[in-house]
Scaffold this motif. Structure first.
Motif, PDB file in Angstrom:
ATOM      1  N   ALA A  34      -3.412  53.752  -2.876  1.00 22.10           N
ATOM      2  CA  ALA A  34      -4.022  54.407  -3.723  1.00 22.10           C
ATOM      3  C   ALA A  34      -3.540  56.013  -2.444  1.00 22.10           C
ATOM      4  N   SER A  35      -3.995  56.197  -1.438  1.00 19.79           N
ATOM      5  CA  SER A  35      -4.140  57.555  -0.716  1.00 19.79           C
ATOM      6  C   SER A  35      -2.350  57.456  -0.423  1.00 19.79           C
ATOM      7  N   LYS A  36      -1.873  56.604   0.601  1.00 19.66           N
ATOM      8  CA  LYS A  36      -0.555  57.048   0.711  1.00 19.66           C
ATOM      9  C   LYS A  36       0.202  57.259  -0.641  1.00 19.66           C
ATOM     10  N   ARG A  37       0.459  56.503  -1.599  1.00 19.27           N
ATOM     11  CA  ARG A  37       1.283  56.599  -2.958  1.00 19.27           C
ATOM     12  C   ARG A  37       0.265  57.974  -3.538  1.00 19.27           C
ATOM     13  N   LEU A  38      -0.257  58.579  -3.424  1.00 25.60           N
ATOM     14  CA  LEU A  38      -0.617  60.226  -3.868  1.00 25.60           C
ATOM     15  C   LEU A  38       0.136  60.958  -2.558  1.00 25.60           C
ATOM     16  N   ALA A  39      -0.472  61.304  -2.055  1.00 24.18           N
ATOM     17  CA  ALA A  39       0.395  61.986  -0.194  1.00 24.18           C
ATOM     18  C   ALA A  39       2.133  61.808  -0.730  1.00 24.18           C
ATOM     19  N   ASP A  40       2.348  61.079  -1.146  1.00 20.65           N
ATOM     20  CA  ASP A  40       4.376  60.889  -1.362  1.00 20.65           C
ATOM     21  C   ASP A  40       4.213  61.783  -3.264  1.00 20.65           C
ATOM     22  N   ALA A  41       3.078  60.968  -3.755  1.00 19.56           N
ATOM     23  CA  ALA A  41       3.286  61.578  -5.099  1.00 19.56           C
ATOM     24  C   ALA A  41       3.370  63.748  -5.028  1.00 19.56           C
ATOM     25  N   VAL A  42       1.958  63.872  -3.942  1.00 22.87           N
ATOM     26  CA  VAL A  42       2.323  65.300  -3.994  1.00 22.87           C
ATOM     27  C   VAL A  42       3.022  66.125  -2.439  1.00 22.87           C
ATOM     28  N   GLY A  43       3.338  65.056  -2.205  1.00 21.76           N
ATOM     29  CA  GLY A  43       4.484  65.727  -0.962  1.00 21.76           C
ATOM     30  C   GLY A  43       3.350  66.408   0.011  1.00 21.76           C
ATOM     31  N   ALA A  44       2.347  65.685  -0.042  1.00 15.69           N
ATOM     32  CA  ALA A  44       1.433  66.467   1.035  1.00 15.69           C
ATOM     33  C   ALA A  44       1.402  65.279   2.982  1.00 15.69           C
TER      34      ALA A  44
ATOM     35  N   ARG B  62     -17.557  74.588   4.079  1.00 18.77           N
ATOM     36  CA  ARG B  62     -18.157  76.133   4.962  1.00 18.77           C
ATOM     37  C   ARG B  62     -17.288  76.771   5.379  1.00 18.77           C
ATOM     38  N   ASP B  63     -16.147  75.692   6.499  1.00 16.27           N
ATOM     39  CA  ASP B  63     -15.051  76.970   7.032  1.00 16.27           C
ATOM     40  C   ASP B  63     -13.701  76.958   6.250  1.00 16.27           C
ATOM     41  N   GLY B  64     -14.165  77.369   4.921  1.00 15.86           N
ATOM     42  CA  GLY B  64     -13.122  77.566   3.965  1.00 15.86           C
ATOM     43  C   GLY B  64     -12.088  76.927   2.797  1.00 15.86           C
ATOM     44  N   VAL B  65     -12.710  75.612   3.417  1.00 14.70           N
ATOM     45  CA  VAL B  65     -11.414  74.995   3.410  1.00 14.70           C
ATOM     46  C   VAL B  65     -12.202  74.175   1.652  1.00 14.70           C
ATOM     47  N   GLU B  66     -11.280  74.306   0.369  1.00 11.44           N
ATOM     48  CA  GLU B  66     -11.473  73.787  -0.699  1.00 11.44           C
ATOM     49  C   GLU B  66     -11.067  71.971  -0.692  1.00 11.44           C
ATOM     50  N   VAL B  67     -12.140  71.345  -0.663  1.00 19.64           N
ATOM     51  CA  VAL B  67     -12.277  69.939  -0.992  1.00 19.64           C
ATOM     52  C   VAL B  67     -12.419  69.426  -2.406  1.00 19.64           C
ATOM     53  N   HIS B  68     -11.565  68.636  -2.625  1.00 19.81           N
ATOM     54  CA  HIS B  68     -12.168  67.047  -3.621  1.00 19.81           C
ATOM     55  C   HIS B  68     -11.801  66.053  -2.828  1.00 19.81           C
ATOM     56  N   VAL B  69     -13.228  65.492  -3.240  1.00 14.94           N
ATOM     57  CA  VAL B  69     -13.046  63.772  -3.142  1.00 14.94           C
ATOM     58  C   VAL B  69     -12.736  63.092  -4.143  1.00 14.94           C
TER      59      VAL B  69
ATOM     60  N   MET C  43      -1.909  76.816   7.164  1.00 13.50           N
ATOM     61  CA  MET C  43      -2.829  76.398   7.032  1.00 13.50           C
ATOM     62  C   MET C  43      -3.382  75.253   5.470  1.00 13.50           C
ATOM     63  N   ALA C  44      -4.018  75.057   5.932  1.00 16.55           N
ATOM     64  CA  ALA C  44      -4.617  74.198   4.987  1.00 16.55           C
ATOM     65  C   ALA C  44      -6.092  74.352   4.188  1.00 16.55           C
ATOM     66  N   SER C  45      -5.634  74.490   2.390  1.00 14.00           N
ATOM     67  CA  SER C  45      -6.522  75.346   1.503  1.00 14.00           C
ATOM     68  C   SER C  45      -7.235  74.457   0.900  1.00 14.00           C
ATOM     69  N   ARG C  46      -6.549  73.551   0.969  1.00  9.13           N
ATOM     70  CA  ARG C  46      -6.800  73.086  -0.579  1.00  9.13           C
ATOM     71  C   ARG C  46      -6.046  70.907  -0.006  1.00  9.13           C
ATOM     72  N   VAL C  47      -8.389  70.018   0.754  1.00  8.72           N
ATOM     73  CA  VAL C  47      -7.534  68.880   0.427  1.00  8.72           C
ATOM     74  C   VAL C  47      -7.892  67.880  -0.412  1.00  8.72           C
ATOM     75  N   LEU C  48      -7.067  67.006  -0.198  1.00  6.02           N
ATOM     76  CA  LEU C  48      -8.284  65.536  -1.308  1.00  6.02           C
ATOM     77  C   LEU C  48      -8.726  64.893   0.037  1.00  6.02           C
ATOM     78  N   LEU C  49      -9.377  64.622  -0.065  1.00  7.27           N
ATOM     79  CA  LEU C  49      -9.901  63.956   0.631  1.00  7.27           C
ATOM     80  C   LEU C  49     -10.659  61.975  -0.399  1.00  7.27           C
TER      81      LEU C  49
ATOM     82  N   ALA D  14      -7.861  71.390  12.498  1.00 12.15           N
ATOM     83  CA  ALA D  14      -6.483  71.279  13.626  1.00 12.15           C
ATOM     84  C   ALA D  14      -5.887  70.967  13.192  1.00 12.15           C
ATOM     85  N   ILE D  15      -6.407  69.057  12.731  1.00 13.70           N
ATOM     86  CA  ILE D  15      -4.674  68.658  12.760  1.00 13.70           C
ATOM     87  C   ILE D  15      -4.392  68.839  11.255  1.00 13.70           C
ATOM     88  N   TYR D  16      -4.789  69.114  10.545  1.00 13.58           N
ATOM     89  CA  TYR D  16      -4.633  69.592   9.168  1.00 13.58           C
ATOM     90  C   TYR D  16      -3.502  70.604   9.658  1.00 13.58           C
ATOM     91  N   ASP D  17      -3.620  71.262   9.989  1.00 16.69           N
ATOM     92  CA  ASP D  17      -3.096  72.330  10.143  1.00 16.69           C
ATOM     93  C   ASP D  17      -1.401  72.220  10.982  1.00 16.69           C
TER      94      ASP D  17
END
Length: 400
Positions: free
Chosen positions: A111-121, A33-40, A1-7, A386-389
């Motif tokens: 930037a988003s694609k390179r960050l996703a690759d860097a963190v393996g997300a 509000r739904d319990g996900v930790e969101v960093h923008v 389950m997704a608990s921390r998201v980088l937007l 639901a997509i994240y999970d």
């Protein structure tokens, strides 16, 4: 389950260029509000805090100079923005682990694609609009071709693509040769409470723009060709002549500003309306409440948030029968009226009808008030999560 998201987004309140900032904010806050930790991760200016908490969302800002108006220069500015976001994002990733990276539009795609690759997300990309759509397919020369190429690359490298309407799913699949099964449809949301006057907010005096016996027509949005304001202006002289006592407001700024003002002068409309320029949300929401009609004349419209906002404010609306507006204002004259996109004469007929038929106006207002409740941010966030999970469990949720 997704608990921390980088937007990742190029705009986030209080920096607001358009609807994307509002979308990113409401989605982020509801996910929290739904319990996900969101960093923008977004841009800031010299007055911005580098890191701040906004309604439960942790916002990280990279100071950037104001962007240039020329499109070639703007594309170069976007490249630098991505470089800076990447540096800041990598530093943030050394501090925190992220389950998902969620990117919004081409402006932050690299930037988003390179960050996703860097963190393996996994990378989720929301396409709010396309350069192809904004320019009616004319993307063969730079810089439009550069943006179009970036958008094509962006949707193909993403693990999941999200769009805001079924129209956009077909559009994105078609122009980028992408399997529709990889594209989820999640409409934008609206919070009617955001549109209500806040305590201490100055009240706009309708008398500034129209007399009590006059009807007031509102046009809102970026002043660019694809928003179709030129069509609405062309329709107004006949409406004024036939209905009488009609005034209009144009609220927004953009590259077509001077051209639209000149058009209004040529059509003899200067004494019948006002161009307000850019206005903040509080002022905009007040205008919905004092207007008798909102017109959304877009030639290209992925969704149609202005129509939703008008309906939520008890302001009847007329929209072009195009794009995502067809899904916001369904057929049957139940919550609003449609006109043939680009057809000023047909728009004029519909404006005349709505301004003179009080029972029709009242019926549309009542039914629209209920209709907008179906565009709920809680639902938007649940479907997004639901997509994240699904990505994290290997069972991608197909959101139809």
């Amino acid at each position: 389950m997704a608990s921390r998201v980088l937007l990742v987004t190029w705009e986030y309140p209080p920096i607001v260029e358009g609807g994307l900032a509002r979308h990113a904010r409401k989605l982020s806050e509801q996910l929290v509000r739904d319990g996900v930790e969101v960093h923008v991760l977004t841009r800031g200016d010299q007055r911005s805090q580098v890191r701040e908490e906004r309604h439960g969302v942790t916002v990280h800002r990279v100071p950037e100079p104001g962007y240039p108006q020329g499109l070639n220069e703007f594309v170069a500015w976007v490249r630098q923005l991505n470089d800076d976001l990447l540096v800041a994002g990598r530093a943030l990733a050394e501090e925190l682990d992220f389950d998902v990276v969620h990117s919004h539009d081409w402006l932050v795609a690299v930037a988003s694609k390179r960050l996703a690759d860097a963190v393996g997300a996994p990378l989720v990309t929301t396409v709010h609009a396309t350069e192809y759509g904004r320019h009616q397919g004319w993307v063969h020369v730079a810089p439009q071709s550069d943006i179009h190429r970036t958008e094509r690359w962006m949707v193909h490298v993403a693990d999941q693509v999200i769009v805001c309407s079924h129209y956009m799913r077909g559009h994105v699949a078609d122009i980028f040769d992408l399997d529709e099964a990889r594209i989820a449809v999640i409409p934008n949301g609206i919070d009617p409470g955001d549109l209500q006057p806040r305590a201490g907010q100055p009240v706009i005096d309708r008398a500034r723009f129209a007399a009590p016996h006059e009807r007031l027509i509102l046009l809102v949005g970026r002043l660019v060709y694809e928003k179709g304001f030129q069509v609405a202006l062309d329709a107004l002289p006949d409406v004024i002549a036939k209905v009488g006592n009609v005034r209009f407001l144009v609220a927004g700024s953009g590259t077509a500003d001077s051209e639209l003002r000149a058009q209004a002068t040529r059509l003899g409309l200067d004494e019948h309306g006002t161009f307000l320029g850019w206005i903040g949300d509080d002022t905009l929401h007040s205008l919905y409440r004092i207007a008798d009609l909102t017109v959304v004349p877009s030639l290209y419209e992925p969704f149609g948030l202005v129509a939703l906002e008008a309906m939520a404010s008890d302001c009847p609306c007329i929209v072009a029968d195009t794009g995502g507006l067809r899904e916001v204002v369904p057929p049957g004259e139940r919550v609003g009226l449609r006109f043939n996109g680009g057809d000023a004469e047909h728009l004029g007929v519909m404006m005349e009808r709505l301004l003179t038929d009080e029972p029709l106006r009242d019926r549309l207002v009542v039914q629209a008030r209920e209709h907008v409740l179906g565009f709920d941010w809680a639902d938007v966030a649940a479907r997004t999560r639901a997509i994240y999970d699904g990505l994290l469990t290997g069972q991608v949720a197909r959101v139809r």
